[in-house]
Write an enzyme that holds these catalytic residues in place. Structure first.
Site, short mmCIF file in Angstrom:
data_model
loop_
_atom_site.label_atom_id
_atom_site.label_comp_id
_atom_site.label_asym_id
_atom_site.label_seq_id
_atom_site.Cartn_x
_atom_site.Cartn_y
_atom_site.Cartn_z
N GLU A 229 0.66 -1.11 -0.58
CA GLU A 229 -0.36 -0.26 -0.32
C GLU A 229 0.86 1.35 0.08
O GLU A 229 1.43 1.52 1.43
CB GLU A 229 -0.54 0.21 1.33
CG GLU A 229 -1.92 -0.94 1.37
CD GLU A 229 -3.01 -0.81 0.13
OE1 GLU A 229 -3.39 0.07 -0.08
OE2 GLU A 229 -4.38 -2.32 0.05
N CYS A 263 -1.92 9.29 1.98
CA CYS A 263 -1.36 8.96 1.37
C CYS A 263 -2.87 9.57 -0.24
O CYS A 263 -1.89 9.01 -0.64
CB CYS A 263 -2.15 7.37 0.93
SG CYS A 263 -3.17 6.93 2.14
P1 NAD Z 1 8.00 5.02 5.18
O1 NAD Z 1 8.32 3.63 3.60
O2 NAD Z 1 9.41 5.37 5.50
O3 NAD Z 1 7.63 3.65 7.20
C1 NAD Z 1 7.35 3.47 6.68
C2 NAD Z 1 7.50 1.36 7.34
O4 NAD Z 1 9.33 0.94 6.81
C3 NAD Z 1 7.65 2.54 8.66
O5 NAD Z 1 7.07 1.38 9.71
C4 NAD Z 1 9.39 1.91 8.78
O6 NAD Z 1 10.12 1.35 10.43
C5 NAD Z 1 9.64 1.83 7.47
N1 NAD Z 1 10.86 1.47 7.31
C6 NAD Z 1 11.75 2.36 7.36
N2 NAD Z 1 12.50 2.25 5.95
C7 NAD Z 1 12.94 1.38 6.15
C8 NAD Z 1 13.71 0.20 5.75
N3 NAD Z 1 15.25 1.39 4.97
N4 NAD Z 1 13.92 -0.61 5.76
C9 NAD Z 1 12.36 -1.37 6.04
N5 NAD Z 1 12.03 -0.80 6.70
C10 NAD Z 1 11.77 0.78 6.53
O7 NAD Z 1 7.14 5.29 5.13
P2 NAD Z 1 6.40 6.55 6.38
O8 NAD Z 1 6.41 7.71 5.72
O9 NAD Z 1 6.31 6.42 7.69
O10 NAD Z 1 5.11 6.73 5.40
C11 NAD Z 1 4.45 7.79 4.36
C12 NAD Z 1 4.72 7.35 2.89
O11 NAD Z 1 3.07 5.99 3.43
C13 NAD Z 1 3.35 7.88 2.11
O12 NAD Z 1 4.14 7.89 0.41
C14 NAD Z 1 2.36 7.44 1.95
O13 NAD Z 1 1.91 8.01 1.00
C15 NAD Z 1 2.40 6.27 2.33
N6 NAD Z 1 1.01 6.34 2.78
C16 NAD Z 1 0.17 4.84 2.04
C17 NAD Z 1 -0.82 4.54 2.35
C18 NAD Z 1 -1.95 3.73 1.84
O14 NAD Z 1 -2.94 3.05 2.13
N7 NAD Z 1 -1.72 3.28 0.13
C19 NAD Z 1 -1.35 4.54 3.35
C20 NAD Z 1 -0.54 5.58 4.06
C21 NAD Z 1 0.84 6.30 4.15
#
Ligand code: NAD
Length: 475
Positions: A229, A263
């Site tokens: 997602e 998002c």
């Molecule tokens: P992120 O990708 O930075 O983090 C998401 C998760 O991934 C966290 O639990 C984090 O600990 C983990 N993570 C971060 N870096 C990592 C790495 N290098 N390796 C493995 N895991 C890692 O996202 P965010 O900043 O928390 O959220 C914002 C993003 O999420 C935006 O792009 C938004 O559009 C998207 N989002 C999508 C939805 C959807 O339903 N499609 C919903 C909410 C947010």
């Protein structure tokens, strides 16, 4: 010397965490294999217990969501707790039916067999969440995982610590660690070893497209199926005949709710040249109705999650001419609802997902011109078109491949249990909500059941002379 000792200390700590994680996931696997999570009564009981404990913790969740993102109780209810409870109630109501084997027709060559599908639990799944709706985006997929009869590892975002603390308590109070395991930490440190050393049966990831690629690669090593997602730039197109007042209200609400950290928030608006100023006037009326003339002092307006995001967002403020807003306060992590014009399609703000309260308004002279701008960031998670004209509606829905869409609305498609939610391509793969959550966390197993009282010889070799019959039966 001291430096060396602290490097070894860190390495030792990481090794210990890795050892502990592997032991814990092994315990989850054993619990799943015991069959305890599979009966309908067990699943229903866990869902009802989860509901009760979330209700018991409602006030604590509001407090935490305010601390992390300055959400009001009402906002936290609508977009987090209430959203989750609505999904949970729907699942509780339908679970028994979803778990029943589904009969399907049987083809001629297999007569007199019967054919059916059963929804089989996946096993041990891993659910990874971001920080913007930190409760809802971790607990809503959990509903599907429990309903599907699985064990789960839950990984919240490290950037919403107050909400993570309440969730940790709920999960710890309710579930043994060999059933639902709450695993915290810096995702970049915790997740790669977790996903490399253990084979999950499904990974459900919500977050950025960039990290989504990392998760997808890690999953591919063990051929683990994924739901991704992700994010992206969700455009809104205003057509010539749009009701501008309604469009402005329906776009400003999700764009500035949670400071645009959503998002499916409209990322930017495309409007015909001659309607631009009228639209901006209506957007300003809407913003001031929602948050007053001074959003900084409004209790209804949220905050940016952290300094890193604040710096990223304020760096976009020079990418165009600000016609409303533009004020910011680093200490308070505040950025005013901001409208920009004169943004070039190749500016940085038009390349990144904005994910904040800055709204570029671009103008277009023809549909083709607007479409070309959208196509620079293909497969948005959502697409919004405002028109009263069916031909225009069809044009835009046909020409913008997106995860979901609204006509004369924005983001509200997410609230309908009967509409699958998810992206496509760059904005994700797979989906959930409603029955699709149950389907996502189960495998549809096909079963053919054949009686033994009849076993005609023509089905077996040698086939010489039986060709005409086989052609009839199979063709
Ligand atoms: P992120 O990708 O930075 O983090 C998401 C998760 O991934 C966290 O639990 C984090 O600990 C983990 N993570 C971060 N870096 C990592 C790495 N290098 N390796 C493995 N895991 C890692 O996202 P965010 O900043 O928390 O959220 C914002 C993003 O999420 C935006 O792009 C938004 O559009 C998207 N989002 C999508 C939805 C959807 O339903 N499609 C919903 C909410 C947010």
């Amino acid at each position: 010397m001291y430096k060396l000792a602290s490097v070894w200390g860190l390495k030792f700590k990481l090794l210990y965490i890795l050892y502990a994680m592997n032991t814990q996931t092994e315990a989850l696997r054993q619990y799943f294999q015991s069959g305890a999570t599979q009966p309908f009564a067990f699943r229903l009981l866990q869902l009802n217990r989860l509901k009760q404990l979330v209700l018991d913790n409602e006030q604590a969740l509001y407090k935490a969501l305010h601390a992390d993102l300055k959400k009001t109780d009402e906002d936290a209810w609508a977009t987090e707790v209430g959203f989750f409870l609505s999904e949970l109630n729907y699942t509780i109501e339908h679970l028994k039916g979803w778990m029943q084997p589904k009969s399907v027709p049987t083809n001629l060559v297999n007569m007199p067999s019967s054919s059916f599908t059963i929804q089989e639990p996946l096993g041990v799944v891993c659910i990874i969440a971001p920080w913007n709706y930190p409760f809802q985006l971790l607990f809503t997929p959990l509903i599907g995982a429990i309903a599907g009869g699985n064990c789960a590892v839950l990984k919240p975002s490290e950037f919403a610590p107050a909400t993570a603390a309440v969730m940790r308590r709920i999960i710890g109070d309710l579930f043994p660690e060999n059933y639902i395991l709450f695993l915290e930490g810096d995702g970049a440190q915790v997740l790669p070893p977790l996903l490399t050393e253990n084979r999950f049966d499904h990974i459900f990831y919500t977050g950025s497209t960039m990290v989504g690629k990392i998760i997808y690669k890690l999953a591919a090593e063990h051929l683990v199926p994924v739901t991704l997602e992700l994010g992206g730039k969700s455009p809104a197109v205003i057509c010539d005949d749009a009701n501008l007042r309604v469009a402005a209200r329906r776009l400003a609400n999700p764009k500035f709710s949670n400071c645009g950290q959503m998002c499916i928030a409209p990322d930017y608006i495309l409007v015909p040249h001659h309607l631009r100023d009228e639209l901006i006037k209506e957007l300003i009326i809407a913003i001031q109705k929602f948050y007053g003339a001074d959003a900084e002092s409004s209790e209804h307006y949220g905050k940016i999650i952290n300094d890193k995001q604040w710096l990223r967002l304020t760096s976009y403020l020079g990418d165009g001419e600000i016609v409303y807003g533009g004020k910011s306060n680093r200490e308070k992590l505040f950025i005013e609802p901001t409208i920009m014009v004169g943004v070039q399609p190749d500016a940085k703000i038009m390349q990144d997902e904005i994910f904040g309260p800055i709204l570029p308004i671009l103008t277009y002279a023809s549909k083709e011109e607007a479409l070309a701008i959208i196509q620079k960031n293909p497969n948005p998670l959502a697409f919004y078109v405002f028109t009263e004209n069916k031909a225009d509606e069809d044009y835009w829905l046909t020409n913008v491949p997106s995860g979901g869409a609204c006509v004369n609305n924005a983001t509200m498609h997410i609230t309908n249990h009967d509409l699958p939610f998810g992206g496509r391509g760059f904005s994700g793969t797979g989906g959930y909500h409603g029955k699709l959550s149950f389907d996502t966390f189960t495998h549809t197993k096909s079963v053919l059941k054949t009686p033994t009282w009849i076993d005609p010889g023509f089905k077996y070799p040698p086939y010489k002379g039986k060709g005409w019959l086989l052609k009839r039966l199979i063709g």
